[in-house]
Motif scaffolding. Structure first.
Motif, mmCIF file in Angstrom:
data_model
loop_
_atom_site.group_PDB
_atom_site.id
_atom_site.type_symbol
_atom_site.label_atom_id
_atom_site.label_comp_id
_atom_site.label_asym_id
_atom_site.label_seq_id
_atom_site.Cartn_x
_atom_site.Cartn_y
_atom_site.Cartn_z
ATOM 1 N N ASP A 1 8.329 1.922 0.396
ATOM 2 C CA ASP A 1 8.831 1.197 -0.772
ATOM 3 C C ASP A 1 7.827 0.162 -1.275
ATOM 4 O OD1 ASP A 1 12.330 1.093 0.281
ATOM 5 O OD2 ASP A 1 11.149 2.652 -0.692
ATOM 6 N N SER A 2 7.087 -0.424 -0.368
ATOM 7 C CA SER A 2 6.153 -1.486 -0.737
ATOM 8 C C SER A 2 4.990 -0.992 -1.594
ATOM 9 C CB SER A 2 5.600 -2.160 0.518
ATOM 10 O OG SER A 2 4.944 -1.214 1.343
ATOM 11 N N VAL A 3 4.757 0.312 -1.612
ATOM 12 C CA VAL A 3 3.626 0.844 -2.371
ATOM 13 C C VAL A 3 4.051 1.814 -3.463
ATOM 14 C CG1 VAL A 3 2.145 0.553 -0.346
ATOM 15 C CG2 VAL A 3 3.124 2.809 -0.848
ATOM 16 N N LYS A 4 5.326 2.143 -3.528
ATOM 17 C CA LYS A 4 5.793 3.076 -4.562
ATOM 18 C C LYS A 4 5.489 2.526 -5.946
ATOM 19 C CE LYS A 4 9.545 5.615 -2.357
ATOM 20 N NZ LYS A 4 11.010 5.741 -2.174
ATOM 21 N N GLY A 5 5.029 3.429 -6.800
ATOM 22 C CA GLY A 5 4.664 3.022 -8.148
ATOM 23 C C GLY A 5 3.243 2.526 -8.259
ATOM 24 N N ARG A 6 2.584 2.289 -7.124
ATOM 25 C CA ARG A 6 1.190 1.821 -7.128
ATOM 26 C C ARG A 6 0.255 2.790 -6.419
ATOM 27 N NH1 ARG A 6 -0.144 -2.666 -4.443
ATOM 28 N NH2 ARG A 6 1.508 -2.476 -2.874
ATOM 29 N N PHE A 7 0.732 3.419 -5.350
ATOM 30 C CA PHE A 7 -0.082 4.341 -4.549
ATOM 31 C C PHE A 7 0.369 5.775 -4.762
ATOM 32 C CE2 PHE A 7 -1.279 1.283 -0.799
ATOM 33 C CZ PHE A 7 -1.693 0.326 -1.715
ATOM 34 N N THR A 8 -0.577 6.680 -4.612
ATOM 35 C CA THR A 8 -0.296 8.107 -4.675
ATOM 36 C C THR A 8 -1.027 8.800 -3.538
ATOM 37 O OG1 THR A 8 -0.179 8.003 -7.102
ATOM 38 C CG2 THR A 8 -0.407 10.178 -6.108
ATOM 39 N N ILE A 9 -0.342 9.716 -2.873
ATOM 40 C CA ILE A 9 -0.973 10.505 -1.821
ATOM 41 C C ILE A 9 -1.105 11.945 -2.302
ATOM 42 C CG2 ILE A 9 1.229 10.966 -0.646
ATOM 43 C CD1 ILE A 9 -0.343 10.841 2.016
ATOM 44 N N SER A 10 -2.241 12.551 -2.004
ATOM 45 C CA SER A 10 -2.481 13.930 -2.408
ATOM 46 C C SER A 10 -3.410 14.580 -1.395
ATOM 47 C CB SER A 10 -3.084 13.990 -3.813
ATOM 48 O OG SER A 10 -4.342 13.332 -3.843
ATOM 49 N N ARG A 11 -3.559 15.897 -1.513
ATOM 50 C CA ARG A 11 -4.457 16.600 -0.597
ATOM 51 C C ARG A 11 -5.133 17.743 -1.332
ATOM 52 N NH1 ARG A 11 -1.018 18.451 4.295
ATOM 53 N NH2 ARG A 11 -2.982 19.420 4.956
ATOM 54 N N ASP A 12 -6.341 18.050 -0.897
ATOM 55 C CA ASP A 12 -7.108 19.173 -1.410
ATOM 56 C C ASP A 12 -7.370 20.087 -0.217
ATOM 57 O OD1 ASP A 12 -9.069 20.963 -2.294
ATOM 58 O OD2 ASP A 12 -9.927 19.497 -3.671
ATOM 59 N N ILE A 13 -6.632 21.172 -0.139
ATOM 60 C CA ILE A 13 -6.750 22.053 1.022
ATOM 61 C C ILE A 13 -8.123 22.703 1.077
ATOM 62 C CG2 ILE A 13 -5.854 24.182 2.038
ATOM 63 C CD1 ILE A 13 -3.068 23.283 1.202
ATOM 64 N N ALA A 14 -8.698 22.998 -0.063
ATOM 65 C CA ALA A 14 -10.027 23.623 -0.091
ATOM 66 C C ALA A 14 -11.090 22.697 0.489
ATOM 67 C CB ALA A 14 -10.386 24.024 -1.509
ATOM 68 N N LYS A 15 -10.869 21.396 0.377
ATOM 69 C CA LYS A 15 -11.843 20.421 0.868
ATOM 70 C C LYS A 15 -11.423 19.807 2.196
ATOM 71 C CE LYS A 15 -13.635 19.129 -3.673
ATOM 72 N NZ LYS A 15 -13.886 18.017 -4.624
ATOM 73 N N ASN A 16 -10.286 20.232 2.741
ATOM 74 C CA ASN A 16 -9.775 19.662 4.001
ATOM 75 C C ASN A 16 -9.683 18.139 3.928
ATOM 76 O OD1 ASN A 16 -9.683 22.240 4.999
ATOM 77 N ND2 ASN A 16 -10.974 21.848 6.779
ATOM 78 N N THR A 17 -9.201 17.647 2.812
ATOM 79 C CA THR A 17 -9.215 16.204 2.577
ATOM 80 C C THR A 17 -7.874 15.733 2.032
ATOM 81 O OG1 THR A 17 -11.595 16.239 2.141
ATOM 82 C CG2 THR A 17 -10.376 14.335 1.344
ATOM 83 N N VAL A 18 -7.450 14.585 2.515
ATOM 84 C CA VAL A 18 -6.273 13.914 1.974
ATOM 85 C C VAL A 18 -6.726 12.612 1.329
ATOM 86 C CG1 VAL A 18 -5.733 12.762 4.163
ATOM 87 C CG2 VAL A 18 -3.927 13.130 2.475
ATOM 88 N N TYR A 19 -6.057 12.238 0.258
ATOM 89 C CA TYR A 19 -6.447 11.060 -0.516
ATOM 90 C C TYR A 19 -5.293 10.062 -0.590
ATOM 91 C CZ TYR A 19 -9.997 14.342 -2.149
ATOM 92 O OH TYR A 19 -11.013 15.264 -2.212
ATOM 93 N N LEU A 20 -5.670 8.815 -0.751
ATOM 94 C CA LEU A 20 -4.701 7.773 -1.066
ATOM 95 C C LEU A 20 -5.258 6.978 -2.237
ATOM 96 C CD1 LEU A 20 -1.972 6.527 -0.134
ATOM 97 C CD2 LEU A 20 -3.340 4.803 1.077
ATOM 98 N N GLN A 21 -4.685 7.208 -3.394
ATOM 99 C CA GLN A 21 -5.065 6.450 -4.592
ATOM 100 C C GLN A 21 -4.251 5.168 -4.611
ATOM 101 O OE1 GLN A 21 -7.440 7.173 -7.057
ATOM 102 N NE2 GLN A 21 -6.985 5.087 -7.752
ATOM 103 N N MET A 22 -4.940 4.045 -4.619
ATOM 104 C CA MET A 22 -4.269 2.753 -4.560
ATOM 105 C C MET A 22 -4.594 1.969 -5.822
ATOM 106 S SD MET A 22 -4.949 1.803 -0.558
ATOM 107 C CE MET A 22 -6.684 1.467 -0.818
ATOM 108 N N ASN A 23 -3.583 1.733 -6.636
ATOM 109 C CA ASN A 23 -3.738 0.988 -7.883
ATOM 110 C C ASN A 23 -2.996 -0.337 -7.797
ATOM 111 O OD1 ASN A 23 -5.128 3.212 -8.978
ATOM 112 N ND2 ASN A 23 -3.233 4.107 -9.745
ATOM 113 N N ASN A 24 -3.365 -1.245 -8.675
ATOM 114 C CA ASN A 24 -2.704 -2.559 -8.735
ATOM 115 C C ASN A 24 -2.601 -3.172 -7.332
ATOM 116 O OD1 ASN A 24 -1.375 -4.783 -9.764
ATOM 117 N ND2 ASN A 24 0.627 -3.790 -9.798
ATOM 118 N N LEU A 25 -3.714 -3.239 -6.666
ATOM 119 C CA LEU A 25 -3.725 -3.736 -5.293
ATOM 120 C C LEU A 25 -3.348 -5.205 -5.223
ATOM 121 C CD1 LEU A 25 -6.835 -1.771 -4.079
ATOM 122 C CD2 LEU A 25 -4.623 -1.796 -2.905
ATOM 123 N N LYS A 26 -2.685 -5.549 -4.125
ATOM 124 C CA LYS A 26 -2.230 -6.910 -3.896
ATOM 125 C C LYS A 26 -2.846 -7.439 -2.599
ATOM 126 C CE LYS A 26 2.264 -5.789 -5.947
ATOM 127 N NZ LYS A 26 3.740 -5.792 -5.735
#
Length: 120
Positions: A61-86
């Motif tokens: 809940d503390s990061v909803k609306g600001r962070f996004t998690i995604s993954r690229d299976i072809a690159k074997n990579t997971v991402y965490l996009q962090m916006n409006n950091l506090k």
């Protein structure tokens, strides 16, 4: 198995960062992935998780609306996009591979972490 997290750094409040976690030595597409964080003097806390297929995601809940998690299976990579950091986002961020959920015990493999520092 190796999980290499990167992308941390020093950023001002309101800024953004994108963390990456590259996995090696496992069949990436079979694992749920997660980000936890640990601030100084505090317990490790759940940030976000993504299922093996990427079709399900869950964010604290503390990061909803600001962070996004995604993954690229072809690159074997997971991402965490962090916006409006506090400043309260300041922590070492860890990625892990295992099942899908919020419990630390669901995850078998852990990376070493990347430090995120948010200045006010």
């Amino acid at each position: 198995v190796q999980l290499q997290a990167c992308g941390g750094g020093l950023v001002q409040a309101g800024g953004f960062l994108r963390l990456s976690c590259a996995a090696a030595g496992l069949t990436f597409s079979r694992y749920g992935m997660v980000w936890f964080r640990q601030a100084p003097g505090k317990e490790r806390e759940f940030v976000g998780s993504i299922s093996w297929s990427g079709s399900n995601t869950d964010l604290a809940d503390s990061v909803k609306g600001r962070f996004t998690i995604s993954r690229d299976i072809a690159k074997n990579t997971v991402y965490l996009q962090m916006n409006n950091l506090k400043p309260e986002d300041t922590a070492v961020y860890y990625c892990a591979a295992g099942n899908y959920g919020r419990d630390l015990g669901l995850y078998d493999y852990w990376g070493k972490g990347t430090l995120v520092t948010v200045s006010s």
